[in-house]
Design an enzyme around this catalytic site. Structure first.
Site, PDB file in Angstrom:
ATOM      1  N   ASP A  33      -0.337   2.590  11.596  1.00  0.00           N
ATOM      2  CA  ASP A  33      -1.187   1.110  12.227  1.00  0.00           C
ATOM      3  C   ASP A  33      -2.329   1.479  13.023  1.00  0.00           C
ATOM      4  O   ASP A  33      -2.551   2.932  13.563  1.00  0.00           O
ATOM      5  CB  ASP A  33      -0.013   0.473  13.234  1.00  0.00           C
ATOM      6  N   GLU A  36     -10.507  -4.214   6.963  1.00  0.00           N
ATOM      7  CA  GLU A  36      -9.782  -3.012   7.035  1.00  0.00           C
ATOM      8  C   GLU A  36     -10.596  -1.803   6.644  1.00  0.00           C
ATOM      9  O   GLU A  36     -10.109  -0.700   6.829  1.00  0.00           O
ATOM     10  CB  GLU A  36      -8.482  -3.164   6.125  1.00  0.00           C
ATOM     11  N   ARG A  64      -7.421  -3.240  15.972  1.00  0.00           N
ATOM     12  CA  ARG A  64      -8.704  -3.490  15.237  1.00  0.00           C
ATOM     13  C   ARG A  64      -9.647  -4.169  16.348  1.00  0.00           C
ATOM     14  O   ARG A  64      -9.042  -4.709  17.419  1.00  0.00           O
ATOM     15  CB  ARG A  64      -8.603  -4.643  14.306  1.00  0.00           C
ATOM     16  N   LYS A 121     -11.103  -0.615  -1.432  1.00  0.00           N
ATOM     17  CA  LYS A 121     -12.206  -1.870  -1.032  1.00  0.00           C
ATOM     18  C   LYS A 121     -13.375  -1.097  -0.444  1.00  0.00           C
ATOM     19  O   LYS A 121     -14.565  -1.787  -0.958  1.00  0.00           O
ATOM     20  CB  LYS A 121     -11.571  -2.595   0.091  1.00  0.00           C
ATOM     21  N   THR A 140     -12.711  -6.803   3.025  1.00  0.00           N
ATOM     22  CA  THR A 140     -11.745  -6.520   4.232  1.00  0.00           C
ATOM     23  C   THR A 140     -12.256  -6.018   5.410  1.00  0.00           C
ATOM     24  O   THR A 140     -13.048  -5.125   5.198  1.00  0.00           O
ATOM     25  CB  THR A 140     -10.359  -5.642   3.618  1.00  0.00           C
ATOM     26  N   TYR A 144       7.979  -0.292   7.552  1.00  0.00           N
ATOM     27  CA  TYR A 144       7.094  -0.063   6.166  1.00  0.00           C
ATOM     28  C   TYR A 144       7.394   1.006   5.527  1.00  0.00           C
ATOM     29  O   TYR A 144       7.224   1.326   4.359  1.00  0.00           O
ATOM     30  CB  TYR A 144       5.698  -0.150   6.643  1.00  0.00           C
ATOM     31  N   TYR A 167       0.907  -1.185  -0.089  1.00  0.00           N
ATOM     32  CA  TYR A 167      -0.051  -0.198  -0.075  1.00  0.00           C
ATOM     33  C   TYR A 167       0.796   1.442   0.200  1.00  0.00           C
ATOM     34  O   TYR A 167       0.438   2.342  -0.617  1.00  0.00           O
ATOM     35  CB  TYR A 167      -0.958   0.104   1.312  1.00  0.00           C
ATOM     36  N   TYR A 187      -5.589   1.392   0.281  1.00  0.00           N
ATOM     37  CA  TYR A 187      -6.292  -0.398   0.180  1.00  0.00           C
ATOM     38  C   TYR A 187      -7.763  -0.279   0.898  1.00  0.00           C
ATOM     39  O   TYR A 187      -8.615  -0.784  -0.070  1.00  0.00           O
ATOM     40  CB  TYR A 187      -5.342  -1.255   1.046  1.00  0.00           C
ATOM     41  N   ARG A 204      -5.271  -7.647  16.619  1.00  0.00           N
ATOM     42  CA  ARG A 204      -5.984  -8.168  15.420  1.00  0.00           C
ATOM     43  C   ARG A 204      -6.613  -9.542  16.020  1.00  0.00           C
ATOM     44  O   ARG A 204      -6.314 -10.106  16.956  1.00  0.00           O
ATOM     45  CB  ARG A 204      -4.761  -8.653  14.810  1.00  0.00           C
TER      46      ARG A 204
HETATM   47  P1  NAD Z   1      -3.277 -13.330  -2.310  1.00  0.00           P
HETATM   48  O1  NAD Z   1      -2.511 -12.166  -2.323  1.00  0.00           O
HETATM   49  O2  NAD Z   1      -2.649 -14.662  -1.619  1.00  0.00           O
HETATM   50  O3  NAD Z   1      -4.196 -13.646  -3.212  1.00  0.00           O
HETATM   51  C1  NAD Z   1      -4.542 -12.698  -4.447  1.00  0.00           C
HETATM   52  C2  NAD Z   1      -4.454 -13.414  -5.668  1.00  0.00           C
HETATM   53  O4  NAD Z   1      -4.787 -12.886  -6.801  1.00  0.00           O
HETATM   54  C3  NAD Z   1      -2.902 -14.018  -5.820  1.00  0.00           C
HETATM   55  O5  NAD Z   1      -2.703 -15.371  -5.852  1.00  0.00           O
HETATM   56  C4  NAD Z   1      -2.495 -13.214  -7.279  1.00  0.00           C
HETATM   57  O6  NAD Z   1      -1.702 -13.935  -8.093  1.00  0.00           O
HETATM   58  C5  NAD Z   1      -3.806 -13.069  -7.894  1.00  0.00           C
HETATM   59  N1  NAD Z   1      -3.783 -11.807  -8.863  1.00  0.00           N
HETATM   60  C6  NAD Z   1      -3.122 -10.673  -8.510  1.00  0.00           C
HETATM   61  N2  NAD Z   1      -3.280  -9.775  -9.636  1.00  0.00           N
HETATM   62  C7  NAD Z   1      -3.813 -10.566 -10.581  1.00  0.00           C
HETATM   63  C8  NAD Z   1      -4.465 -10.376 -11.924  1.00  0.00           C
HETATM   64  N3  NAD Z   1      -4.481  -9.089 -12.368  1.00  0.00           N
HETATM   65  N4  NAD Z   1      -4.907 -11.431 -12.479  1.00  0.00           N
HETATM   66  C9  NAD Z   1      -5.109 -12.563 -11.929  1.00  0.00           C
HETATM   67  N5  NAD Z   1      -4.901 -12.979 -10.677  1.00  0.00           N
HETATM   68  C10 NAD Z   1      -4.229 -11.916  -9.947  1.00  0.00           C
HETATM   69  O7  NAD Z   1      -4.394 -12.799  -0.883  1.00  0.00           O
HETATM   70  P2  NAD Z   1      -5.457 -13.287  -0.188  1.00  0.00           P
HETATM   71  O8  NAD Z   1      -4.889 -13.221   1.303  1.00  0.00           O
HETATM   72  O9  NAD Z   1      -5.860 -14.878  -0.732  1.00  0.00           O
HETATM   73  O10 NAD Z   1      -6.665 -12.621  -0.274  1.00  0.00           O
HETATM   74  C11 NAD Z   1      -7.673 -12.754  -1.168  1.00  0.00           C
HETATM   75  C12 NAD Z   1      -8.712 -11.590  -0.956  1.00  0.00           C
HETATM   76  O11 NAD Z   1      -9.104 -11.608   0.388  1.00  0.00           O
HETATM   77  C13 NAD Z   1      -8.304 -10.415  -1.392  1.00  0.00           C
HETATM   78  O12 NAD Z   1      -9.072  -9.443  -2.064  1.00  0.00           O
HETATM   79  C14 NAD Z   1      -8.037  -9.482  -0.165  1.00  0.00           C
HETATM   80  O13 NAD Z   1      -7.884  -8.400   0.019  1.00  0.00           O
HETATM   81  C15 NAD Z   1      -9.011 -10.221   0.713  1.00  0.00           C
HETATM   82  N6  NAD Z   1      -8.389 -10.096   2.174  1.00  0.00           N
HETATM   83  C16 NAD Z   1      -7.787 -11.307   2.626  1.00  0.00           C
HETATM   84  C17 NAD Z   1      -7.594 -11.292   3.989  1.00  0.00           C
HETATM   85  C18 NAD Z   1      -6.763 -12.390   4.839  1.00  0.00           C
HETATM   86  O14 NAD Z   1      -6.797 -12.773   6.038  1.00  0.00           O
HETATM   87  N7  NAD Z   1      -5.850 -13.217   3.974  1.00  0.00           N
HETATM   88  C19 NAD Z   1      -8.190 -10.131   5.018  1.00  0.00           C
HETATM   89  C20 NAD Z   1      -8.888  -9.510   4.382  1.00  0.00           C
HETATM   90  C21 NAD Z   1      -8.937  -9.422   3.102  1.00  0.00           C
HETATM   91  C1  UGA Z   2      -3.821  -6.895   6.358  1.00  0.00           C
HETATM   92  C2  UGA Z   2      -4.062  -6.357   5.254  1.00  0.00           C
HETATM   93  O1  UGA Z   2      -4.520  -5.077   5.213  1.00  0.00           O
HETATM   94  C3  UGA Z   2      -5.183  -7.121   4.659  1.00  0.00           C
HETATM   95  O2  UGA Z   2      -4.709  -8.273   3.907  1.00  0.00           O
HETATM   96  C4  UGA Z   2      -6.297  -7.663   5.141  1.00  0.00           C
HETATM   97  O3  UGA Z   2      -7.270  -6.548   5.256  1.00  0.00           O
HETATM   98  C5  UGA Z   2      -5.943  -7.765   6.474  1.00  0.00           C
HETATM   99  O4  UGA Z   2      -4.481  -7.733   6.997  1.00  0.00           O
HETATM  100  C6  UGA Z   2      -6.493  -8.971   7.353  1.00  0.00           C
HETATM  101  O5  UGA Z   2      -5.966 -10.217   7.162  1.00  0.00           O
HETATM  102  O6  UGA Z   2      -7.588  -8.930   7.725  1.00  0.00           O
HETATM  103  P1  UGA Z   2      -2.890  -6.097   8.574  1.00  0.00           P
HETATM  104  O7  UGA Z   2      -3.597  -6.874   9.805  1.00  0.00           O
HETATM  105  O8  UGA Z   2      -2.309  -4.794   9.173  1.00  0.00           O
HETATM  106  O9  UGA Z   2      -3.733  -5.819   7.454  1.00  0.00           O
HETATM  107  O10 UGA Z   2      -1.705  -7.239   8.241  1.00  0.00           O
HETATM  108  P2  UGA Z   2      -0.364  -7.873   8.617  1.00  0.00           P
HETATM  109  O11 UGA Z   2       0.841  -7.415   8.060  1.00  0.00           O
HETATM  110  O12 UGA Z   2      -0.445  -9.126   9.028  1.00  0.00           O
HETATM  111  O13 UGA Z   2       0.099  -6.928  10.329  1.00  0.00           O
HETATM  112  C7  UGA Z   2      -0.574  -7.316  11.384  1.00  0.00           C
HETATM  113  C8  UGA Z   2       0.277  -6.371  12.443  1.00  0.00           C
HETATM  114  O14 UGA Z   2       1.335  -6.972  12.688  1.00  0.00           O
HETATM  115  C9  UGA Z   2       0.357  -5.111  12.153  1.00  0.00           C
HETATM  116  O15 UGA Z   2       0.177  -4.213  13.482  1.00  0.00           O
HETATM  117  C10 UGA Z   2       1.747  -4.814  11.644  1.00  0.00           C
HETATM  118  O16 UGA Z   2       2.322  -3.633  11.924  1.00  0.00           O
HETATM  119  C11 UGA Z   2       1.981  -6.101  12.803  1.00  0.00           C
HETATM  120  N1  UGA Z   2       3.465  -6.501  12.238  1.00  0.00           N
HETATM  121  C12 UGA Z   2       3.588  -7.032  10.851  1.00  0.00           C
HETATM  122  C13 UGA Z   2       4.590  -6.794  12.893  1.00  0.00           C
HETATM  123  O17 UGA Z   2       4.572  -6.417  14.312  1.00  0.00           O
HETATM  124  N2  UGA Z   2       5.887  -7.552  12.578  1.00  0.00           N
HETATM  125  C14 UGA Z   2       5.803  -8.152  11.395  1.00  0.00           C
HETATM  126  O18 UGA Z   2       6.897  -8.683  11.105  1.00  0.00           O
HETATM  127  C15 UGA Z   2       4.834  -7.690  10.397  1.00  0.00           C
END
Ligand code: NAD
Ligand code: UGA
Length: 341
Positions: A296, A119, A299, A152, A117, A290, A83, A148, A221
């Site tokens: 930060d 977020e 949540r 969203k 998200t 970052y 971001y 971000y 979190r």
């Molecule tokens: P991720 O980065 O692992 O997955 C995203 C996928 O999209 C990747 O595999 C990437 O290759 C693909 N991608 C990116 N650009 C592309 C393109 N132009 N064409 C085709 N594919 C493309 O992320 P994730 O953690 O699996 O998250 C999936 C969704 O859920 C996202 O929308 C993210 O914002 C949302 N989300 C995830 C979390 C979480 O806890 N992981 C939390 C909040 C929101």
């Molecule tokens: C992320 C992303 O914004 C989204 O993928 C999503 O909306 C959200 O996670 C989610 O998974 O629900 P965030 O929770 O900030 O947001 O992502 P992390 O990188 O996992 O960070 C969590 C916390 O750990 C933050 O406070 C960050 O500053 C901290 N952190 C991260 C550390 O203290 N040490 C590290 O090495 C990495």
């Protein structure tokens, strides 16, 4: 929804690959997975789904959307370091390209399940977040972290408007920090930026390197077991009452500070490997980790009453979620990444 055809856009990512495996094992949906990457799909029977290694806005991907019953959109940049590093690309992928998918859904009367998200809630307002009652509060514009969440949130607003004006069928999912197998990617010990926190801490533990807690780690979190999340998805897609609704997907019982999260990961990793980890938990500032523009937030936990009314309950506490996630990476052969020279 029995036998229906789903196209999973971004289905090769962390959530998408876990969801694909879950759907293959537990449903009879026909699955088309669209992604630029396929490494996380390894180990899932390739005959159980169709994989298209193409851009989400390519003609072939949009045709796959037209040819589906349900479009599931997971495509986004989802690592906070991005971001700040490339905010315009984050806006382009997470809003502009997703908007193209939304237009296809509207024009072709397709149901859309959009991954948004937690977020979007931004900074805490109240003690817990509710989909239809809580305010969405973000930081100032020069804090680019919020591009971000703003992208969203705007996408959610446009989807909602299409529901009202054009009768679009949709469900929006707001994930709360899912953890599980095939999470992001590992990095060299001591790296800053890069993947989300679970991958950073696992990387540190694998190399006995430092586990860095940003700004002291007092921020909260709420972490969710990926299997609970996949089950929530099926609950939503199977329910008629989920149409034109937004759902928090999280486990309010798993609310912790990041410092507590680091300590738990260290303990559970030591238990699983049988060796006391030597990783030190050290502090680092958000700006050092970052770069400028990082803000930060605390949540607060999700209110999950809407999903509970549909019959879903989270089943895994935080220690189980961490144990399953770490064990899966160790089983998959996770190795320390050599330090950059
Ligand atoms: P991720 O980065 O692992 O997955 C995203 C996928 O999209 C990747 O595999 C990437 O290759 C693909 N991608 C990116 N650009 C592309 C393109 N132009 N064409 C085709 N594919 C493309 O992320 P994730 O953690 O699996 O998250 C999936 C969704 O859920 C996202 O929308 C993210 O914002 C949302 N989300 C995830 C979390 C979480 O806890 N992981 C939390 C909040 C929101
Ligand atoms: C992320 C992303 O914004 C989204 O993928 C999503 O909306 C959200 O996670 C989610 O998974 O629900 P965030 O929770 O900030 O947001 O992502 P992390 O990188 O996992 O960070 C969590 C916390 O750990 C933050 O406070 C960050 O500053 C901290 N952190 C991260 C550390 O203290 N040490 C590290 O090495 C990495």
């Amino acid at each position: 929804m029995s036998g229906k055809k789903l196209v999973l856009l971004g289905g090769g990512g962390f959530i998408g690959s876990n969801l694909t495996r879950y759907l293959v094992e537990n449903t009879d949906y026909e699955l088309v997975v669209v992604d630029l990457a396929d490494d996380k799909l390894e180990g899932i029977d390739p005959d159980s789904f169709e994989f298209l290694k193409i851009d989400v806005t390519s003609d072939e991907a949009l045709d796959a959307c037209r040819d589906s019953d349900v479009i599931v959109d997971l495509v986004a940049y989802a690592n906070p370091s991005l971001y700040l590093e490339k905010p315009l690309e984050v806006f382009d992928l997470n809003f502009v390209k997703n908007l193209e998918v939304l237009d296809i859904a509207v024009q072709n009367n397709k149901k859309l399940i959009q991954f948004s998200t937690c977020e979007v809630y931004g900074k805490p307002s109240g003690d817990a977040w509710s989909e239809d009652r809580s305010d969405l509060i973000m930081g100032p514009i020069h804090m680019q972290r919020w591009i971000y969440a703003a992208s969203k949130q705007l996408l959610e607003r446009v989807i909602y408007a299409h529901g009202v004006e054009n009768g679009l069928d949709y469900s929006i999912i707001r994930p709360f920090n899912f953890i599980g197998p095939r999470f992001d990617y590992l990095v060299p010990a001591g790296s800053t930026g890069g993947p989300r926190v679970f991958a950073h801490y696992l990387s540190a533990l694998l190399s006995n390197g430092p586990m860095m807690v940003v700004d002291g780690g007092s921020q909260h979190r709420t972490f969710t077991h990926i299997d609970d999340a996949s089950r929530a998805f099926v609950t939503i897609i199977e329910s008629d009452e989920s149409n034109r609704q937004i759902f928090n997907v999280g486990n309010p019982n798993n609310d912790v500070t990041i410092l507590d999260f680091a300590q738990r990961m260290k303990r559970i990793y030591s238990e699983l490997t049988g060796h006391q980890s030597e990783s030190l938990i050290i502090e680092i500032s958000g700006e050092e980790f970052y770069g400028a523009g990082y803000e930060d937030v605390d949540r607060v936990p999700p209110i999950i009453e809407k999903l509970q009314k549909l019959g879903w309950e989270p089943q895994h506490d935080l220690d189980v979620a961490l144990r399953d996630a770490i064990a899966a990476h160790l089983k998959d052969g996770a190795q320390a990444v050599p330090a950059l020279t």
